[in-house]
Design a protein around this motif. Structure first.
Motif, mmCIF file in Angstrom:
data_model
loop_
_atom_site.group_PDB
_atom_site.id
_atom_site.type_symbol
_atom_site.label_atom_id
_atom_site.label_comp_id
_atom_site.label_asym_id
_atom_site.label_seq_id
_atom_site.Cartn_x
_atom_site.Cartn_y
_atom_site.Cartn_z
ATOM 1 N N LYS A 69 10.500 -1.327 46.390
ATOM 2 C CA LYS A 69 9.193 -0.623 46.324
ATOM 3 C C LYS A 69 9.230 0.536 45.170
ATOM 4 C CE LYS A 69 6.516 -2.957 48.967
ATOM 5 N NZ LYS A 69 4.776 -2.492 50.209
ATOM 6 N N VAL A 70 8.213 0.930 44.283
ATOM 7 C CA VAL A 70 7.985 2.107 42.753
ATOM 8 C C VAL A 70 7.669 2.345 43.086
ATOM 9 C CG1 VAL A 70 9.485 3.397 40.897
ATOM 10 C CG2 VAL A 70 10.365 1.475 41.857
ATOM 11 N N TRP A 71 7.211 4.091 43.391
ATOM 12 C CA TRP A 71 5.524 4.302 43.995
ATOM 13 C C TRP A 71 5.829 5.448 42.519
ATOM 14 C CZ3 TRP A 71 3.341 2.527 47.846
ATOM 15 C CH2 TRP A 71 3.399 1.817 48.655
ATOM 16 N N GLY A 83 2.473 14.553 33.976
ATOM 17 C CA GLY A 83 3.175 13.707 33.970
ATOM 18 C C GLY A 83 3.007 13.480 35.824
ATOM 19 N N ARG A 84 3.945 12.290 35.653
ATOM 20 C CA ARG A 84 4.400 11.411 37.179
ATOM 21 C C ARG A 84 5.755 11.112 37.631
ATOM 22 N NH1 ARG A 84 -0.714 12.078 36.613
ATOM 23 N NH2 ARG A 84 -1.645 10.098 36.157
ATOM 24 N N ILE A 85 5.948 11.163 39.189
ATOM 25 C CA ILE A 85 7.011 11.192 40.140
ATOM 26 C C ILE A 85 7.372 9.918 40.305
ATOM 27 C CG2 ILE A 85 8.315 11.913 41.047
ATOM 28 C CD1 ILE A 85 7.605 14.801 41.136
ATOM 29 N N PHE A 86 8.159 9.346 39.855
ATOM 30 C CA PHE A 86 8.330 7.962 39.775
ATOM 31 C C PHE A 86 9.782 8.055 41.240
ATOM 32 C CE2 PHE A 86 7.040 7.608 35.839
ATOM 33 C CZ PHE A 86 6.261 6.325 36.152
ATOM 34 N N TRP A 87 9.570 7.033 42.033
ATOM 35 C CA TRP A 87 10.362 7.599 43.463
ATOM 36 C C TRP A 87 10.083 6.008 44.299
ATOM 37 C CZ3 TRP A 87 7.811 7.486 48.409
ATOM 38 C CH2 TRP A 87 6.816 7.492 48.299
ATOM 39 N N VAL A 88 11.907 6.452 45.247
ATOM 40 C CA VAL A 88 11.907 5.323 46.328
ATOM 41 C C VAL A 88 12.129 5.861 47.751
ATOM 42 C CG1 VAL A 88 12.375 3.476 44.402
ATOM 43 C CG2 VAL A 88 14.504 4.958 45.598
ATOM 44 N N TYR A 89 12.181 5.113 48.374
ATOM 45 C CA TYR A 89 12.830 5.063 50.057
ATOM 46 C C TYR A 89 13.758 4.393 49.981
ATOM 47 C CZ TYR A 89 7.608 5.793 51.721
ATOM 48 O OH TYR A 89 6.603 6.603 51.588
#
Length: 125
Positions: A69-71, A83-89
C-alpha cells in the motif's frame, strides 16, 4: 510515534541535498520554504499519518506497482501544483518510508505512472 525514513536512492539524495544547502546557508528562498513544508508534513505523519490536514489516502495504482500500500499525503493544498508526499509503512513496525515527493499529478488516467518511487532506506538523521 513513527520513525520516518527516506527511500533510496532518490529521496535520500534529495533530502540530504536540501538539508546540506540549509546547513551551509546556500539554500534559495524556495528551498527554505520547501524544507519547512516537508518538515511540517513529516512531523504530522510521524505523529498521526491520518492527521486531517494531510488528507492521507491510498493510491491504488501505485500500490499495485510498488507491491504494498502506497499512501499520499498533502504537502500543501489549494496551491497550483501542490506537493504530495508518497509513503509506505515499513521497513519495520512503527516505521514510515517516504518514497516520493511530487507535484500533485494531473487528472489523466496515467498520471501516477510517471512518478519515480524510491526503495526503503535509512532513518533521517
Amino acid at each position: 510515534m513513527y520513525t520516518i525514513h527516506m527511500g533510496i536512492p532518490e529521496m535520500e539524495a534529495f533530502w540530504n541535498d536540501l538539508c546540506s544547502k540549509l546547513n551551509s546557508g546556500t539554500a534559495t528562498k524556495g528551498e527554505i520554504r520547501l524544507h519547512k513544508k516537508i518538515g511540517k508534513a513529516l512531523f504530522h505523519i510521524s505523529q498521526n499519518p491520518r492527521h486531517t490536514g494531510l488528507a492521507t489516502h491510498e493510491i491504488t495504482s501505485l500500490s499495485n506497482r510498488y507491491g504494498m500500500k502506497v499512501w499520499q499525503s498533502y504537502l500543501e493544498n489549494n496551491t497550483p501544483g501542490a506537493g504530495r508526499i508518497f509513503w509506505v509503512y515499513g521497513p519495520d513496525r512503527m516505521d514510515i518510508t517516504v518514497i516520493a515527493i511530487e507535484p500533485h499529478p494531473n487528472d489523466k488516467s496515467n498520471a501516477y505512472e510517471i512518478i519515480t518511487l524510491s526503495s526503503m532506506g535509512d532513518p533521517i538523521s
